[in-house]
Design a protein around this motif. Structure first.
Motif, mmCIF file in Angstrom:
data_model
loop_
_atom_site.group_PDB
_atom_site.id
_atom_site.type_symbol
_atom_site.label_atom_id
_atom_site.label_comp_id
_atom_site.label_asym_id
_atom_site.label_seq_id
_atom_site.Cartn_x
_atom_site.Cartn_y
_atom_site.Cartn_z
ATOM 1 N N SER A 1 3.643 -6.127 -8.705
ATOM 2 C CA SER A 1 2.270 -5.656 -8.822
ATOM 3 C C SER A 1 1.561 -6.033 -7.524
ATOM 4 C CB SER A 1 1.582 -6.315 -10.028
ATOM 5 O OG SER A 1 0.298 -5.752 -10.190
ATOM 6 N N LEU A 2 1.327 -5.040 -6.685
ATOM 7 C CA LEU A 2 0.696 -5.294 -5.394
ATOM 8 C C LEU A 2 -0.807 -5.380 -5.637
ATOM 9 C CD1 LEU A 2 1.208 -5.662 -2.372
ATOM 10 C CD2 LEU A 2 0.960 -3.203 -2.098
ATOM 11 N N ASP A 3 -1.263 -6.591 -5.908
ATOM 12 C CA ASP A 3 -2.620 -6.747 -6.427
ATOM 13 C C ASP A 3 -3.698 -6.745 -5.352
ATOM 14 O OD1 ASP A 3 -1.853 -6.697 -9.049
ATOM 15 O OD2 ASP A 3 -1.453 -8.842 -9.141
ATOM 16 N N VAL B 1 -3.781 -0.134 1.693
ATOM 17 C CA VAL B 1 -3.503 0.912 0.702
ATOM 18 C C VAL B 1 -4.434 0.879 -0.503
ATOM 19 C CG1 VAL B 1 -1.068 1.081 1.338
ATOM 20 C CG2 VAL B 1 -1.740 -0.454 -0.507
ATOM 21 N N MET B 2 -5.107 -0.221 -0.759
ATOM 22 C CA MET B 2 -5.891 -0.325 -1.989
ATOM 23 C C MET B 2 -7.083 0.630 -1.980
ATOM 24 S SD MET B 2 -7.598 -4.043 -1.224
ATOM 25 C CE MET B 2 -8.353 -4.246 -2.848
ATOM 26 N N ALA B 3 -7.433 1.096 -3.158
ATOM 27 C CA ALA B 3 -8.543 2.041 -3.276
ATOM 28 C C ALA B 3 -9.876 1.358 -3.036
ATOM 29 C CB ALA B 3 -8.518 2.698 -4.654
ATOM 30 N N ALA B 4 -10.058 0.177 -3.611
ATOM 31 C CA ALA B 4 -11.374 -0.471 -3.576
ATOM 32 C C ALA B 4 -11.742 -0.908 -2.166
ATOM 33 C CB ALA B 4 -11.377 -1.670 -4.516
ATOM 34 N N ALA C 1 -16.391 -4.448 -3.954
ATOM 35 C CA ALA C 1 -15.397 -4.218 -5.010
ATOM 36 C C ALA C 1 -14.046 -4.801 -4.601
ATOM 37 C CB ALA C 1 -15.266 -2.720 -5.294
ATOM 38 N N VAL D 1 -11.876 -7.979 -6.254
ATOM 39 C CA VAL D 1 -10.438 -7.937 -6.572
ATOM 40 C C VAL D 1 -9.756 -9.168 -5.974
ATOM 41 C CG1 VAL D 1 -8.261 -6.718 -6.161
ATOM 42 C CG2 VAL D 1 -10.316 -5.418 -6.756
ATOM 43 N N LEU E 1 -3.069 -3.003 -12.497
ATOM 44 C CA LEU E 1 -3.432 -1.767 -11.805
ATOM 45 C C LEU E 1 -3.069 -1.781 -10.319
ATOM 46 C CD1 LEU E 1 -6.902 -1.008 -13.421
ATOM 47 C CD2 LEU E 1 -4.747 0.191 -13.792
ATOM 48 N N GLY E 2 -2.782 -2.952 -9.783
ATOM 49 C CA GLY E 2 -2.358 -3.033 -8.376
ATOM 50 C C GLY E 2 -3.361 -2.376 -7.449
ATOM 51 N N PRO E 3 -2.918 -1.454 -6.589
ATOM 52 C CA PRO E 3 -3.800 -0.866 -5.568
ATOM 53 C C PRO E 3 -4.960 -0.046 -6.135
ATOM 54 C CG PRO E 3 -1.483 -0.387 -5.107
ATOM 55 C CD PRO E 3 -1.536 -0.989 -6.462
ATOM 56 N N PHE E 4 -4.903 0.270 -7.446
ATOM 57 C CA PHE E 4 -5.963 1.102 -8.026
ATOM 58 C C PHE E 4 -7.069 0.267 -8.669
ATOM 59 C CE2 PHE E 4 -1.763 3.214 -8.851
ATOM 60 C CZ PHE E 4 -1.799 4.025 -7.733
ATOM 61 N N ALA E 5 -6.909 -1.059 -8.640
ATOM 62 C CA ALA E 5 -7.840 -1.926 -9.373
ATOM 63 C C ALA E 5 -9.214 -1.989 -8.718
ATOM 64 C CB ALA E 5 -7.250 -3.342 -9.471
ATOM 65 N N GLY E 6 -10.235 -2.036 -9.565
ATOM 66 C CA GLY E 6 -11.571 -2.412 -9.105
ATOM 67 C C GLY E 6 -12.351 -1.355 -8.349
#
Lengths: 367, 520
Positions: free
Chosen positions: A82-84, A89-92, A96, A100, B148-153
């Protein structure tokens, strides 16, 4: 036809075992280790949390990780780990993203992968959300199950730390040792410039499988990956032994794959698995097209340059002298070559003599 | 008047903050802050000039190859080379073709797409076939897992997400496919250059090795696959998204000046002859392309964290690179940035010290203005497809920046195979030379201009006593993300942000979109 699914959703049993076999090979268990790898992965109910922090860096390491083929980037991110947090690459974004970060690093048990160096001389040379690299790392480290310094910047400071090191850049291990002394957690160094994405996958698998950190060499590198020189696995090696050297780029012998030592190859002094796993989906590696520049070695920007001349100077000076002495006395190109080899072997022995560290991960139980 | 700050700006290379002042739902003032300094111009001093390109490509791990290329050109210029062997010229084009091939795909899908594509909304779609069903299942498993990984938050509930669920699903599928396509392009680059990032085979005077036939064929094979993806997926995706976001054509106009150093050398090795030629445009006047000169670039540091005692507006090689960090502007509260606020120096062009936008839009506009048929046809057909036939001015916008990056990719893949053919042609004529030796001179000065995927990139070198005496790089960031210069004139991104609507100041998605159009 009904395809038997593995424990990993959406992955066939066959592909899963193929992947396990690759991991087993990479971490030194051999094909016979496949069932052990499979059962270890199958026992993971929750995907391990990976937090990727980028500091004083060029993002090349992240781009290299995006080239991963086993298990593949999509499988890696969606199914294996889980690439937290990963800011490329992350959307936030903005507050925000910061939220995270605080959430994921506030929980125990994540693997902390670090790209980039830490500017000790000018802390303001790298900030995220108003905080310096030093503050961010120190706050996150106590909750990390393992710390991976990915790429030469995180491992040793790399190019930022090259003379005169304008920002006072250091690697993670040096930073933590300076701040926490004996309490500093172990750091797994995966150098090279850029870092090789497969290293992360292989080391994570190794840790998950064995429940402890891999044995490390004195430079903090896993011995199972970084125990051999480039020279040891080079396809030009036969020409080296035969004293056949390319004298100038583009000369007639570049076509014959003659040895690149005289045009600057640092392969005899460089411990890295490039020849074993190659790069970019195993299509090639540097020495196919150019001399090795020694990017897995601490201080290579100063000690192994100029890149296109035989090594000299710095930490590596002691190795060069005997080589040239032997070459001058006996006068044979082959002997010159063998001298370099003997020196490299000597170094390898020294590394092995210093007993590998066998440190326990701080919170192995969580994984 | 609310201050809106995004820090970190994610899905970029490096570390960036933007500060905006928002009034009546629109941005009225803006500042960008690059938040990292490493000191390349300091630690490159006193090195062997032939090593410069290896240092320089570490400036950007997303776009190392163009840095290697521009740095090599600067070194060659300083060493007295007039040109490199034709085979080296071609092989360098091949490197750039693979690099553009990967980079624009990475930007379109992996850096930019989440500003428009709503991933959780994929679950509301009715999949049209088993492949899309599989992607939907995959997203569902991730959502159900709670990890959710890269989609979180993220601000997925933002009203500005306008695409229907089925299109979100299809674009998510292409996002995953595009991971493999960028790898295909980079595999070609690694196969001919040793690895990627940080290819190994450049050298001042040419390339280190002649490419073998199997390397050329592998390149051809990979770039054919990339071209197929660009033609059948990427271009179609642009045209599928555009109708939902035509108002982006009215946002983000910016400074209206565009600069291109040129990309893809032809046999003459003259920058004005390049496939995407060297030149610049001022005041949005696309029809008037002027000749561009690397020595007309000046750097200003009044608002940047440097201690430049010489004062305003120096040639890049004359600017003192010594850092002088003061403090970061406050994240919170009402206080706006004052004094130095950015690690980026402000690049300006010519006697009038013009801020210049660089990037695919600049490359395409200059080529269009210069009348390059391949580009003219492509631009005209695209304008027609979005209902703006004969109106190239709609491109001077956020929409134009996004579209231009896809069009530039199209130009790239259309030329990619030609380079392989030219190389094979030279071989068949018996020309296999890739490198010409020269000694490093005691002194010399040179520059090299090239276009990275994110825009015009220049390197400068002065050789003293056979070593690097001074080195300077002016990457696209110095143009697009320049802070205010000494006269207070905003940089292109700062200017482009003015007027951008902000529906929700807690979730400034429109600001993020505008920043991403520059591929910072």
């Amino acid at each position: 036809m009904q395809v038997e699914e593995s424990v990993v959703p959406g992955v066939s049993r066959r592909d899963f075992l193929k992947y396990c076999s690759w991991v087993a090979g990479m971490i030194g268990l051999g094909v016979g280790g496949t069932p052990r790898v499979a059962s270890a992965i199958e026992s993971i109910a929750k995907r391990p949390s990976v937090v990727y922090g980028s500091f004083q860096a060029c993002t090349g390491c992240a781009i290299q990780l995006l080239q991963n083929r086993e298990p593949g980037v999509a499988n890696l991110i969606l199914k294996t780990i889980s690439l937290d947090y990963q800011d490329n690459v992350m959307a936030a974004a903005g507050d925000a993203a910061e939220e995270v970060w605080r959430q994921v690093t506030g929980q125990e048990g994540f693997f902390f992968v670090i790209e980039g160096s830490i500017p000790m001389g000018i802390p303001g040379a790298m900030t995220i959300h108003g905080r310096t690299a030093q503050e961010i790392i120190l706050e996150a480290v106590p909750n990390a199950a393992g710390i991976i310094a990915y790429g030469s910047c995180a491992a040793y400071g790399n190019i930022q730390a090259s003379n005169p090191n304008p920002t006072g850049a250091v690697g993670v291990q040096e930073f933590l040792a300076g701040e926490l002394g004996a309490d500093a957690p172990a750091v797994i160094n995966l150098p090279r410039c850029p870092g090789h994405g497969d290293d992360i996958v292989v080391v994570l698998m190794s840790v998950l499988l064995t429940g402890k950190l891999p044995a490390l060499d004195p430079k903090g590198r896993p011995l199972f990956l970084y125990g051999q020189t480039i020279h040891d696995s080079c396809f030009r090696r036969g020409h080296f032994e035969a004293g056949e050297f390319v004298e100038q780029f583009g000369d007639e012998h570049t076509k014959d794959d003659w040895c690149l030592y005289k045009v600057g190859c640092k392969g005899p002094y460089t411990y890295a698995p490039c020849g074993k796993a190659l790069w970019n989906g195993n299509v090639s590696w540097c020495v196919h097209n150019a001399p090795c520049q020694g990017c897995a070695e601490q201080g290579f920007w100063d000690d192994l340059t100029p890149f296109y001349e035989q090594p000299r100077g710095g930490e590596f000076a002691w190795k060069v002298a005997p080589v040239e002495t032997i070459g001058a006395v006996v006068g044979g190109a082959t002997v010159l070559g063998l001298g370099a080899y003997a020196v490299a072997q000597n170094r390898r022995m020294k590394a092995a003599e210093r007993s590998p560290s066998d440190a326990e991960p701080k919170r192995g139980g969580d994984v | 008047m609310p201050k809106v700050v995004i820090d970190p700006v994610t899905r970029i290379e490096g570390h960036l903050r933007v500060t905006c002042q928002v009034e009546d739902g629109k941005v009225v003032d803006a500042w960008n802050h690059a938040l990292m300094f490493r000191g390349f111009e300091i630690f490159m001093k006193d090195r062997d000039p032939r090593d410069a390109w290896q240092f320089a490509q570490r400036i950007c791990g997303v776009c190392p190859t163009p840095h290697a290329h521009a740095s090599t050109l600067a070194t060659e210029h300083a060493m007295g080379y007039q040109a490199v062997p034709d085979n080296a010229r071609i092989v360098r084009n091949m490197f750039e073709a693979t690099h553009v091939g990967y980079d624009h795909i990475l930007w379109f899908y992996h850096l930019n797409a989440f500003d428009y594509v709503n991933v959780p909304d994929v679950l509301n779609a009715t999949p049209s076939g088993p492949a899309l069903q599989g992607v939907q299942d995959q997203v569902k498993r991730v959502v159900d897992s709670g990890q959710l990984g890269p989609f979180a938050g993220h601000w997925w509930d933002h009203p500005e997400y306008r695409l229907p669920p089925e299109l979100n699903l299809e674009l998510t599928a292409h996002y995953l496919e595009a991971i493999k396509i960028q790898q295909i392009a980079n595999d070609a680059q690694a196969f001919i250059g040793g690895r990627f990032p940080m290819v190994m085979s450049y050298i001042p005077g040419g390339m280190q090795e002649r490419l073998e036939i199997e390397e050329i064929l592998y390149y051809r094979h990979q770039m054919t696959l990339v071209k197929e993806f660009v033609d059948t997926v990427m271009l179609q995706d642009l045209l599928a998204i555009a109708p939902f976001h035509l108002d982006l054509a009215e946002q983000g106009a910016g400074v209206g000046n565009y600069l291109s150093w040129g990309l893809f050398d032809v046999e003459s090795q003259v920058p004005e002859d390049r496939v995407l030629p060297r030149g610049f445009i001022t005041g949005g006047n696309v029809g008037n392309v002027q000749q561009a000169d690397l020595d007309q670039v000046k750097l200003f540091t009044a608002n940047s964290y440097y201690d430049d005692q010489a004062g305003a507006g120096q040639h890049p090689l004359e600017v003192d690179p010594t850092p002088q960090f003061t403090e970061l502007p406050p994240l919170d509260g009402e206080q706006l940035p004052q004094g130095k606020y950015d690690w980026t120096k402000a690049a300006r062009y010519g006697d009038q010290n013009l801020p210049m936008e660089v990037g695919p839009l600049a490359d395409i506009l200059v080529a269009y203005g210069a009348g390059r048929p391949a580009v003219v046809d492509l631009v005209n057909s695209t304008l027609e497809a979005v209902g703006a036939a004969g109106k190239p001015e709609v491109l001077l916008s956020n929409l134009g920046r996004i579209a231009a990056r896809v069009l530039r990719q199209k130009v790239n893949v259309d030329f990619a195979l030609q380079w392989a053919d030219e190389l094979l042609d030279n071989y068949s004529k018996g020309d296999e030379t890739v490198y010409e030796w020269r000694d490093v001179p005691e002194s010399g000065e040179g520059n090299g201009g090239w276009n990275a995927p994110r825009g015009a990139l220049a390197h400068y070198m002065r050789i003293e006593n056979g070593r690097i005496g001074r080195y300077a790089a002016v990457p696209p960031t110095n143009w697009n993300l320049s802070p205010r210069d000494d006269q207070g004139v905003r940089g292109p991104l700062e200017q482009a942000l003015i007027g951008v609507p902000v529906v929700d100041t807690e979730k400034p998605l429109e600001i993020l979109r505008t920043v991403h159009t520059f591929d910072p």
